[in-house]
Enzyme design. Structure first.
Site, PDB file in Angstrom:
ATOM      1  N   LYS A 127       0.873  -1.182   0.000  1.00 10.86           N
ATOM      2  CA  LYS A 127       0.000   0.000   0.000  1.00 10.86           C
ATOM      3  C   LYS A 127       0.902   1.221   0.000  1.00 10.86           C
ATOM      4  O   LYS A 127       2.027   1.171   0.484  1.00 10.86           O
ATOM      5  CB  LYS A 127      -0.879   0.021   1.251  1.00 10.86           C
ATOM      6  CG  LYS A 127      -2.108   0.903   1.104  1.00 10.86           C
ATOM      7  CD  LYS A 127      -3.244   0.128   0.443  1.00 10.86           C
ATOM      8  CE  LYS A 127      -4.413   0.979   0.111  1.00 10.86           C
ATOM      9  NZ  LYS A 127      -5.558   0.142  -0.319  1.00 10.86           N
ATOM     10  N   ASP A 184      -7.025   4.101  -4.577  1.00 11.25           N
ATOM     11  CA  ASP A 184      -7.697   3.946  -3.279  1.00 11.25           C
ATOM     12  C   ASP A 184      -8.343   5.305  -3.010  1.00 11.25           C
ATOM     13  O   ASP A 184      -8.579   6.074  -3.970  1.00 11.25           O
ATOM     14  CB  ASP A 184      -6.695   3.540  -2.183  1.00 11.25           C
ATOM     15  CG  ASP A 184      -7.374   3.047  -0.908  1.00 11.25           C
ATOM     16  OD1 ASP A 184      -7.861   1.917  -0.877  1.00 11.25           O
ATOM     17  OD2 ASP A 184      -7.458   3.829   0.082  1.00 11.25           O
TER      18      ASP A 184
HETATM   19  P1  NDP Z   1     -12.976   7.540  -3.022  1.00 11.28           P
HETATM   20  O1  NDP Z   1     -11.934   8.538  -2.784  1.00 11.28           O
HETATM   21  O2  NDP Z   1     -13.516   7.336  -4.389  1.00 11.28           O
HETATM   22  O3  NDP Z   1     -14.239   7.829  -2.077  1.00 11.28           O
HETATM   23  C1  NDP Z   1     -14.096   7.891  -0.706  1.00 11.28           C
HETATM   24  C2  NDP Z   1     -15.432   8.229  -0.086  1.00 11.28           C
HETATM   25  O4  NDP Z   1     -15.338   8.068   1.316  1.00 11.28           O
HETATM   26  C3  NDP Z   1     -15.829   9.673  -0.330  1.00 11.28           C
HETATM   27  O5  NDP Z   1     -17.226   9.784  -0.337  1.00 11.28           O
HETATM   28  C4  NDP Z   1     -15.222  10.365   0.888  1.00 11.28           C
HETATM   29  O6  NDP Z   1     -15.844  11.597   1.236  1.00 11.28           O
HETATM   30  C5  NDP Z   1     -15.463   9.342   1.968  1.00 11.28           C
HETATM   31  N1  NDP Z   1     -14.429   9.471   3.004  1.00 11.28           N
HETATM   32  C6  NDP Z   1     -13.091   9.350   2.831  1.00 11.28           C
HETATM   33  N2  NDP Z   1     -12.448   9.565   3.991  1.00 11.28           N
HETATM   34  C7  NDP Z   1     -13.400   9.850   4.896  1.00 11.28           C
HETATM   35  C8  NDP Z   1     -13.367  10.165   6.267  1.00 11.28           C
HETATM   36  N3  NDP Z   1     -12.200  10.232   6.933  1.00 11.28           N
HETATM   37  N4  NDP Z   1     -14.546  10.365   6.894  1.00 11.28           N
HETATM   38  C9  NDP Z   1     -15.731  10.300   6.216  1.00 11.28           C
HETATM   39  N5  NDP Z   1     -15.815  10.008   4.903  1.00 11.28           N
HETATM   40  C10 NDP Z   1     -14.672   9.787   4.263  1.00 11.28           C
HETATM   41  O7  NDP Z   1     -12.402   6.163  -2.438  1.00 11.28           O
HETATM   42  P2  NDP Z   1     -12.873   4.669  -2.693  1.00 11.28           P
HETATM   43  O8  NDP Z   1     -14.338   4.626  -2.924  1.00 11.28           O
HETATM   44  O9  NDP Z   1     -11.958   4.068  -3.669  1.00 11.28           O
HETATM   45  O10 NDP Z   1     -12.528   3.998  -1.277  1.00 11.28           O
HETATM   46  C11 NDP Z   1     -13.466   3.860  -0.226  1.00 11.28           C
HETATM   47  C12 NDP Z   1     -13.024   2.751   0.697  1.00 11.28           C
HETATM   48  O11 NDP Z   1     -12.951   1.523  -0.026  1.00 11.28           O
HETATM   49  C13 NDP Z   1     -11.653   2.921   1.340  1.00 11.28           C
HETATM   50  O12 NDP Z   1     -11.681   2.352   2.632  1.00 11.28           O
HETATM   51  C14 NDP Z   1     -10.743   2.099   0.446  1.00 11.28           C
HETATM   52  O13 NDP Z   1      -9.591   1.676   1.124  1.00 11.28           O
HETATM   53  C15 NDP Z   1     -11.663   0.935   0.145  1.00 11.28           C
HETATM   54  N6  NDP Z   1     -11.342   0.125  -1.031  1.00 11.28           N
HETATM   55  C16 NDP Z   1     -11.218   0.711  -2.255  1.00 11.28           C
HETATM   56  C17 NDP Z   1     -10.948  -0.082  -3.353  1.00 11.28           C
HETATM   57  C18 NDP Z   1     -10.881   0.488  -4.722  1.00 11.28           C
HETATM   58  O14 NDP Z   1     -10.701  -0.298  -5.651  1.00 11.28           O
HETATM   59  N7  NDP Z   1     -11.020   1.777  -4.924  1.00 11.28           N
HETATM   60  C19 NDP Z   1     -10.743  -1.522  -3.219  1.00 11.28           C
HETATM   61  C20 NDP Z   1     -10.967  -2.037  -1.893  1.00 11.28           C
HETATM   62  C21 NDP Z   1     -11.237  -1.216  -0.859  1.00 11.28           C
HETATM   63  P3  NDP Z   1     -15.087  12.981   0.910  1.00 11.28           P
HETATM   64  O15 NDP Z   1     -15.218  13.138  -0.556  1.00 11.28           O
HETATM   65  O16 NDP Z   1     -15.814  13.992   1.700  1.00 11.28           O
HETATM   66  O17 NDP Z   1     -13.668  12.787   1.363  1.00 11.28           O
HETATM   67  O1  2IT Z   2      -7.799  -1.788  -0.889  1.00 13.61           O
HETATM   68  C1  2IT Z   2      -7.723  -2.264  -2.041  1.00 13.61           C
HETATM   69  O2  2IT Z   2      -7.814  -3.480  -2.237  1.00 13.61           O
HETATM   70  C2  2IT Z   2      -7.532  -1.341  -3.167  1.00 13.61           C
HETATM   71  N1  2IT Z   2      -7.507  -0.137  -2.956  1.00 13.61           N
HETATM   72  C3  2IT Z   2      -7.331  -1.879  -4.549  1.00 13.61           C
HETATM   73  C4  2IT Z   2      -5.917  -2.280  -4.767  1.00 13.61           C
HETATM   74  C5  2IT Z   2      -5.567  -2.697  -6.177  1.00 13.61           C
HETATM   75  O3  2IT Z   2      -4.371  -2.969  -6.369  1.00 13.61           O
HETATM   76  O4  2IT Z   2      -6.428  -2.753  -7.048  1.00 13.61           O
END
Ligand code: NDP
Ligand code: 2IT
Length: 446
Positions: free
Chosen positions: A126, A166
């Site tokens: 990460k 992420d």
């Molecule tokens: P994005 O940046 O696209 O979206 C994040 C969302 O979560 C936004 O709505 C954001 O609001 C909100 N958010 C972020 N930080 C906070 C906080 N501290 N408190 C409240 N709301 C918060 O990210 P993703 O959708 O990609 O990621 C979301 C989650 O999913 C994370 O935990 C990530 O690790 C996990 N994840 C993502 C993957 C991926 O492929 N993208 C894969 C597996 C897991 P705001 O805009 O106001 O910050």
């Molecule tokens: O938390 C996760 O698994 C991710 N943000 C995706 C990682 C990836 O390599 O696609």
């Protein structure tokens, strides 16, 4: 607490002071694994868990860049290369002001187990930065990404370490990062995943985490003869994972009633249908606005500074960030009849919340299993890049479904208790561990 876990955690805390999220992630895993390791002494003698809790390599670097006013800004960049026993390091990059070493170590640690569960050959990593893309112009984001990659490029490669997105890192950022890598190396390779479809990306990768977490919920519900049809779902977040989770949940007959961002949540009791979701995608991905605007547009309630867990639902899907459901939220969810929690985010539930769900006997799918569809599809992107052949949407989606089904089967295999209850926490932790541990033993003391 089991005294063996206590002793192990005392060592982890002493070695990694102040890294609270890392302690939390390691403790949860060690509560599943230490009893399992006691029954399987070869893992104990090889000190596998101790080795897995120490990153193979930690890279920290300066990221200087010029903002639009010509002023110099300095951020900190990180890459934690946690484990490469079963494949090249693989995992996302997070750009968020809260990013620090402890948060990235927790995420890298979780990634090792998650990637193993996918059945694909990927190690765990990460990275990211305390850079905040919010309120920055595209040019500022580009200059930051170019500076970040100017250091990171020497540490990564398609057979070494393959970053992805992420929080705060989506298609735009991956584009700028890829462009700079290609320039520095004079190579067009699959060094990043989540790429645009015209330049080596995979269909379904943007959708994969949200879709996969929905498929995982489907699998969990099926163990109780239930399905998504007619269910009310509370989703947090409104980013990549939340958007596509809402899309797939709706497609499969559920009604999604909430979305949120870090300022608050909206409650739409009629459901966030496909048309309203298109508005959210435009609002969040193009205009980069706040979820509050949804409430104004569609005339629904907005709850400033609150999280969605106060709303009655059958399924809760935390898709925003770590520790966003605490013990109190969990008790309220259970009291309101929530039967299933599927984690799109990484470690969104506090240990107390997890305990509440397990004690209540509801279906609880931890992130390292439920959200593995994202990285699994990154793995499929790597495969297509190696073959230099793209697959169709149907092909990738069908592979994603199969992978989620297999992850579920692994959790059932390792997590079913004597009374028949499936503890998906133990299932995911032990199921993810075995392959990595056996590979580490085979490769000697490395
Ligand atoms: P994005 O940046 O696209 O979206 C994040 C969302 O979560 C936004 O709505 C954001 O609001 C909100 N958010 C972020 N930080 C906070 C906080 N501290 N408190 C409240 N709301 C918060 O990210 P993703 O959708 O990609 O990621 C979301 C989650 O999913 C994370 O935990 C990530 O690790 C996990 N994840 C993502 C993957 C991926 O492929 N993208 C894969 C597996 C897991 P705001 O805009 O106001 O910050
Ligand atoms: O938390 C996760 O698994 C991710 N943000 C995706 C990682 C990836 O390599 O696609």
């Amino acid at each position: 607490m089991d005294p063996r876990v206590q002793q192990f955690m005392a060592m982890i805390k002493a070695k990694n002071p102040g890294e609270l999220e890392f302690h939390q992630a390691v403790q949860e895993v060690s509560e599943s694994l230490i009893p399992f390791i006691e029954e399987n002494p070869r893992y104990k003698h090889a000190k596998i868990l101790e080795r897995m809790a120490e990153p193979e390599r930690t890279i920290i670097f300066r990221v200087p860049w010029l903002d639009d006013k010509g002023e110099i800004q300095i951020n900190r960049g990180f890459r934690i290369e946690m484990n490469s026993a079963i494949g090249p390091y693989k995992g996302g990059l997070r750009f968020h002001p809260t990013v620090n070493l402890g948060i990235l170590k927790f995420l890298a640690f979780e990634q090792v187990f998650k990637n193993s569960l996918t059945t694909l050959p990927m190690g765990g990593a990460k990275g990211g930065s305390d850079f905040d893309p919010k309120g920055k112009s595209d040019n500022e984001v580009m200059r930051f990404c170019q500076s970040f990659m100017t250091e990171l490029f020497r540490h990564i490669g398609p057979d070494t370490d393959v970053p992805a997105g992420d929080i705060g890192v989506g298609g735009r950022e991956i584009g700028y990062l890829f462009g700079q890598y290609k320039r520095l190396k004079n190579e067009f390779t699959g060094v990043l995943t989540g790429k645009g479809i015209e330049w080596g990306g995979s269909l379904i990768r943007p959708e994969a985490t949200g879709y996969g977490a929905t498929y995982f919920a489907q699998e969990m519900l099926a163990t109780r003869g239930d399905s998504l049809a007619g269910k009310t779902v509370c989703i947090s977040g409104s980013g990549n994972v939340a958007q596509y989770a809402a899309e797939k949940m709706t497609e499969l007959g559920a009604t999604v009633v909430t979305l949120s961002d870090s300022n608050g949540f909206i409650y739409d009791p009629k459901g966030i249908d496909a048309q309203k979701l298109r508005y959210v995608m435009e609002l969040k991905n193009i205009k980069r606005g706040r979820i509050k605007e949804y409430a104004e547009k569609f005339g629904v309630e907005y709850y400033e500074g609150k999280r969605p867990w106060v709303i009655k639902c059958d399924i809760a899907m935390p898709n925003a960030t770590q520790n966003e459901i605490d013990g109190e939220d969990a008790r309220l969810l259970v009291k309101n009849g929530c039967k299933c929690v599927t984690e799109g985010a990484n470690m969104p539930c506090t240990p107390e919340a997890v305990e509440v769900f397990l004690n209540a006997g509801i279906l609880y799918g931890p992130g390292k299993a439920a959200n593995a569809g994202g990285v699994a599809t990154s793995g499929l992107e790597m495969t297509q890049n190696s073959m230099r052949l793209p697959w169709s949407r149907e092909e990738v989606d069908s592979r994603l479904r199969t992978i989620m089904k297999n992850i579920h089967t692994t959790c059932v295999k390792y997590g079913t208790r004597h009374d028949g209850f499936i503890n998906y926490v133990d299932g995911a932790n032990i199921g993810g561990f075995v392959k990595v541990a056996d590979a580490m033993i085979a490769q000697g003391v490395v």
